[in-house]
Design a protein around this motif. Structure first.
Motif, mmCIF file in Angstrom:
data_model
loop_
_atom_site.group_PDB
_atom_site.id
_atom_site.type_symbol
_atom_site.label_atom_id
_atom_site.label_comp_id
_atom_site.label_asym_id
_atom_site.label_seq_id
_atom_site.Cartn_x
_atom_site.Cartn_y
_atom_site.Cartn_z
ATOM 1 N N GLY A 48 -17.566 33.683 -19.924
ATOM 2 C CA GLY A 48 -17.027 32.518 -20.624
ATOM 3 C C GLY A 48 -15.667 32.121 -20.107
ATOM 4 O O GLY A 48 -14.928 32.953 -19.558
ATOM 5 N N ILE A 49 -15.313 30.850 -20.260
ATOM 6 C CA ILE A 49 -14.001 30.347 -19.865
ATOM 7 C C ILE A 49 -13.596 29.233 -20.817
ATOM 8 O O ILE A 49 -14.418 28.396 -21.209
ATOM 9 N N PHE A 50 -12.327 29.236 -21.218
ATOM 10 C CA PHE A 50 -11.761 28.159 -22.024
ATOM 11 C C PHE A 50 -10.694 27.500 -21.164
ATOM 12 O O PHE A 50 -9.595 28.036 -21.002
ATOM 13 N N GLY A 51 -11.042 26.361 -20.570
ATOM 14 C CA GLY A 51 -10.190 25.733 -19.573
ATOM 15 C C GLY A 51 -8.958 25.062 -20.141
ATOM 16 O O GLY A 51 -8.845 24.799 -21.344
ATOM 17 N N ILE A 52 -8.013 24.783 -19.251
ATOM 18 C CA ILE A 52 -6.808 24.016 -19.575
ATOM 19 C C ILE A 52 -7.030 22.599 -19.078
ATOM 20 O O ILE A 52 -7.443 22.387 -17.944
ATOM 21 N N ILE A 53 -6.765 21.625 -19.933
ATOM 22 C CA ILE A 53 -7.008 20.220 -19.611
ATOM 23 C C ILE A 53 -6.121 19.789 -18.445
ATOM 24 O O ILE A 53 -4.936 20.104 -18.389
ATOM 25 N N TYR A 54 -6.718 19.051 -17.506
ATOM 26 C CA TYR A 54 -5.970 18.535 -16.360
ATOM 27 C C TYR A 54 -5.485 17.131 -16.695
ATOM 28 O O TYR A 54 -6.275 16.184 -16.755
ATOM 29 N N PRO A 55 -4.175 16.947 -16.937
ATOM 30 C CA PRO A 55 -3.670 15.625 -17.327
ATOM 31 C C PRO A 55 -3.839 14.608 -16.197
ATOM 32 O O PRO A 55 -3.788 14.983 -15.018
ATOM 33 N N PRO A 56 -4.084 13.329 -16.555
ATOM 34 C CA PRO A 56 -4.091 12.744 -17.902
ATOM 35 C C PRO A 56 -5.438 12.781 -18.611
ATOM 36 O O PRO A 56 -5.649 12.040 -19.554
ATOM 37 N N GLN A 57 -6.381 13.620 -18.134
ATOM 38 C CA GLN A 57 -7.668 13.737 -18.821
ATOM 39 C C GLN A 57 -7.455 14.308 -20.221
ATOM 40 O O GLN A 57 -6.389 14.844 -20.541
ATOM 41 N N VAL A 58 -8.498 14.240 -21.050
ATOM 42 C CA VAL A 58 -8.358 14.672 -22.442
ATOM 43 C C VAL A 58 -9.361 15.763 -22.813
ATOM 44 O O VAL A 58 -9.427 16.154 -23.976
ATOM 45 N N PHE B 53 0.878 -1.165 0.000
ATOM 46 C CA PHE B 53 0.000 0.000 0.000
ATOM 47 C C PHE B 53 0.913 1.212 0.000
ATOM 48 O O PHE B 53 1.658 1.441 0.950
ATOM 49 N N THR B 54 0.897 1.971 -1.087
ATOM 50 C CA THR B 54 1.853 3.053 -1.271
ATOM 51 C C THR B 54 1.191 4.424 -1.181
ATOM 52 O O THR B 54 -0.025 4.554 -1.279
ATOM 53 N N MET B 55 2.025 5.444 -0.990
ATOM 54 C CA MET B 55 1.524 6.819 -1.008
ATOM 55 C C MET B 55 0.971 7.088 -2.404
ATOM 56 O O MET B 55 1.701 7.060 -3.390
ATOM 57 N N PRO B 56 -0.343 7.329 -2.512
ATOM 58 C CA PRO B 56 -0.952 7.484 -3.834
ATOM 59 C C PRO B 56 -0.660 8.848 -4.443
ATOM 60 O O PRO B 56 -0.360 9.812 -3.733
ATOM 61 N N SER B 57 -0.757 8.911 -5.765
ATOM 62 C CA SER B 57 -0.702 10.193 -6.464
ATOM 63 C C SER B 57 -2.134 10.687 -6.602
ATOM 64 O O SER B 57 -2.925 10.128 -7.354
ATOM 65 N N LEU B 58 -2.474 11.719 -5.866
ATOM 66 C CA LEU B 58 -3.841 12.224 -5.831
ATOM 67 C C LEU B 58 -4.008 13.431 -6.751
ATOM 68 O O LEU B 58 -4.716 14.377 -6.443
ATOM 69 N N GLY B 59 -3.328 13.385 -7.881
ATOM 70 C CA GLY B 59 -3.410 14.456 -8.857
ATOM 71 C C GLY B 59 -2.069 14.684 -9.509
ATOM 72 O O GLY B 59 -1.014 14.341 -8.958
ATOM 73 N N ALA B 60 -2.106 15.284 -10.705
ATOM 74 C CA ALA B 60 -0.876 15.507 -11.458
ATOM 75 C C ALA B 60 0.066 16.477 -10.758
ATOM 76 O O ALA B 60 1.259 16.528 -11.073
ATOM 77 N N ASP B 61 -0.452 17.257 -9.795
ATOM 78 C CA ASP B 61 0.361 18.253 -9.117
ATOM 79 C C ASP B 61 0.884 17.770 -7.763
ATOM 80 O O ASP B 61 1.463 18.544 -7.012
ATOM 81 N N MET B 62 0.686 16.497 -7.436
ATOM 82 C CA MET B 62 1.118 15.988 -6.127
ATOM 83 C C MET B 62 2.443 15.251 -6.240
ATOM 84 O O MET B 62 2.618 14.368 -7.069
ATOM 85 N N GLU B 63 3.389 15.624 -5.367
ATOM 86 C CA GLU B 63 4.698 14.967 -5.323
ATOM 87 C C GLU B 63 4.933 14.239 -4.005
ATOM 88 O O GLU B 63 5.700 13.283 -3.959
ATOM 89 N N GLU B 64 4.263 14.674 -2.932
ATOM 90 C CA GLU B 64 4.441 14.043 -1.631
ATOM 91 C C GLU B 64 3.182 14.239 -0.804
ATOM 92 O O GLU B 64 2.299 15.029 -1.153
ATOM 93 N N GLY B 65 3.077 13.493 0.276
ATOM 94 C CA GLY B 65 1.926 13.620 1.165
ATOM 95 C C GLY B 65 2.336 13.316 2.592
ATOM 96 O O GLY B 65 3.371 12.686 2.840
ATOM 97 N N THR B 66 1.510 13.763 3.540
ATOM 98 C CA THR B 66 1.768 13.538 4.959
ATOM 99 C C THR B 66 0.726 12.578 5.508
ATOM 100 O O THR B 66 -0.475 12.756 5.293
ATOM 101 N N LEU B 67 1.182 11.542 6.205
ATOM 102 C CA LEU B 67 0.265 10.599 6.838
ATOM 103 C C LEU B 67 -0.316 11.243 8.092
ATOM 104 O O LEU B 67 0.405 11.516 9.051
ATOM 105 N N VAL B 68 -1.617 11.514 8.084
ATOM 106 C CA VAL B 68 -2.289 12.156 9.206
ATOM 107 C C VAL B 68 -2.770 11.124 10.224
ATOM 108 O O VAL B 68 -2.673 11.321 11.430
#
Length: 397
Positions: free
Chosen positions: A329-339, A4-19
Motif C-alpha cells: 500500500g501507498i498513501f501518496g503526497i499530492i503534486y501541486p497544483p493538482q488536488v 515564447f518563454t522557458m516553461p515551468s514543467l513541474g512544481a519542482d522546476m526553477e530553470e532549464g537548458t536549451l538543448v
C-alpha cells in the motif's frame, strides 16, 4: 507579438537548458508544434508552442541555462509584420518520431528504445527525413545530435552544406540528474505537505474478477497485443472521475479549477533513480487498447528522456502504482497544483468472506490522498467505491 518563454514543467522546476532549436527565424508555427528541446532534471523535454504565427528573433542560444519565465523567442502574429526581412522556411515543424517500442515484459513495462530499429530505420524527425530524401543523403550516415541521438533538420543541413563543426556543441547534460531530481521532488513535496490539507482514504478490492477477465482476454490475443494489468485501473480511475469531477483539476489562486479533460499523470520510476509523472491524455475517452499503446509509448519516452512539455504540465491527477515493487500500500503526497493522487499496492492473496465462507482471494489496496480545500471524505469515498465497482466489470471498461 507574443513571447515564447522557458516553461515551468513541474512544481519542482526553477530553470532549464536549451538543448536545441527546432525552428529558425522566419518559420511558420502553429499551436502544438514542437519548437525547442529543453533539458531539465527530468530529461530532455520536447517543448511545444501555443501560438500561431512566424518565428521572429531567437533570444537564447543552444546550451544556455535560464530561469523559468525567461523569454526564449518572439513570435510574430499573422496580422503583424516582421521588423526585418526573414526567409520563410518551407520545412514543417519538427516532432520526433519514436521508434515502435519492443514488446513489454511483465517486470519491465517498456524497455528503452533503440536509436535504430531492427529494420534499419534511423530515429529522425519528419523534417529531417524529408530534407535528406530531397538531397539524396542517407540518414544512417548522419550523426544525430537531437535527444536520444535523433537526426534533426539542422544535422541534415550541416552535412549537405559541408559545414559540420569540428568542435563539439556546448556540453549539455543528456538524460537526467538523479541528485538534482531528488532535490526538486523533495522541494515540491515539502511545499505540498505544508500548504495542502491532505485527507486519506483507502479500500481493499477483490481482484478476482479483473484478473480472470484479463487472463481470458490476453489468452485470445497475440503476445504483442496483450494488456498490462495497470490498464484496467487507469481506465476505471478515469471513468470514476466523471462522477467526482472535483478531484480532477488544479488549485490555483485560492480556488479550484476543474477541467473537463482527464489527463492522468502516471508515476514512472527511471533507471538509475528518479521519478516523473507525465500525463496520459484523455484516458476516459480511449479504449483499453489505446490506453495500453499510449502507456507503453509514455514509459518508453520517459525513460529515454523524450517527453513533451504538455505531458509534464497538464496532468490533472496522478496515479502511483507500487505493485511491481512488492509494497502492499501507498498513501501518496499530492503534486501541486493538482488536488488528488491515487495509490495502488501489490495484489496479494488474503482471506475474504464470500457468501458466508472464508476463502483466499487476490486483494489490492487502493488509496486516495485528496485536498480538503476542494473535496471531503464523503466525496472521496464515492470516488473509491465507484472505482472498485468499475473494476468488477472489466468487460465494460
Amino acid at each position: 507579438m507574443a513571447d515564447f518563454t522557458m516553461p515551468s514543467l513541474g512544481a519542482d522546476m526553477e530553470e532549464g537548458t536549451l538543448v536545441e532549436w527546432m525552428v529558425k527565424p522566419g518559420d511558420q508555427v502553429k499551436s502544438g508544434d514542437v519548437v525547442a528541446v529543453i533539458e531539465t532534471t527530468k530529461g530532455a523535454i520536447e517543448t511545444e508552442i501555443f501560438e500561431n504565427g512566424k518565428v521572429g528573433e531567437l533570444l537564447v542560444e543552444v546550451g544556455e541555462t535560464v530561469p523559468v519565465g525567461t523569454v526564449l523567442a518572439r513570435i510574430i502574429g499573422s496580422d503583424e509584420k516582421a521588423g526585418a526581412e526573414t526567409k520563410t522556411s518551407e520545412a514543417e515543424p519538427e516532432a520526433l518520431e519514436p521508434v515502435t517500442p519492443p514488446e513489454p515484459q511483465a517486470s519491465e513495462p517498456a524497455p528503452k528504445p533503440a536509436i535504430a530499429a531492427a529494420s534499419g530505420v534511423v530515429r529522425a524527425s519528419p523534417a529531417a527525413r524529408k530534407r535528406s530524401m530531397e538531397l539524396g543523403l542517407a540518414l544512417a550516415d548522419i550523426e544525430g545530435t537531437g535527444p536520444g541521438g535523433a537526426v534533426t533538420l539542422s544535422d541534415v543541413d550541416a552535412v549537405s552544406e559541408g559545414k559540420k563543426a569540428l568542435e563539439p556543441r556546448p556540453s549539455v547534460k543528456r538524460g537526467f540528474d538523479p541528485e538534482s531530481m531528488r532535490k526538486g521532488i523533495a522541494a515540491a513535496m515539502a511545499r505540498s505537505k505544508k500548504e495542502i490539507p491532505h485527507y486519506y482514504l483507502s479500500t481493499r478490492i477483490d481482484m478476482t474478477r479483473p484478473q480472470q477477465w484479463l487472463a481470458e482476454e490476453n489468452a485470445r490475443r497475440k503476445i504483442a497485443d496483450r494488456l498490462l494489468p495497470l490498464v484496467l485501473p487507469l481506465k476505471a480511475m478515469a471513468l470514476a472521475l466523471r462522477k467526482v469531477p472535483e478531484l480532477n483539476g488544479f488549485y490555483r489562486d485560492g480556488a479550484i479549477q476543474q477541467v473537463e479533460q482527464i489527463h492522468i499523470g502516471v508515476a514512472i520510476a527511471l533507471r538509475g533513480g528518479g521519478l516523473v509523472a507525465p500525463a496520459l491524455h484523455d484516458v476516459d475517452r480511449k479504449t483499453l487498447d489505446e490506453v495500453m499503446q499510449d502507456l507503453n509509448d509514455l514509459i518508453t519516452r520517459a525513460r529515454s528522456g523524450m517527453l513533451r512539455s504538455s505531458e509534464m504540465t497538464d496532468p490533472s491527477i496522478t496515479l502511483t502504482n507500487m505493485g511491481d515493487t512488492g509494497v502492499e500500500g501507498i498513501f501518496g503526497i499530492i503534486y501541486p497544483p493538482q488536488v488528488a493522487i491515487v495509490g495502488l499496492g501489490k495484489v496479494v492473496e488474503r482471506p475474504w468472506v464470500v457468501d458466508g465462507r472464508v476463502e483466499p482471494r487476490p486483494v489490492m489496496l487502493a488509496s486516495l490522498s485528496a485536498d480538503h480545500r476542494v473535496s471531503d471524505g464523503h466525496r472521496g469515498a464515492i470516488f473509491l467505491n465507484t472505482f472498485e465497482s468499475l473494476l468488477q466489470t472489466p468487460e465494460a471498461l
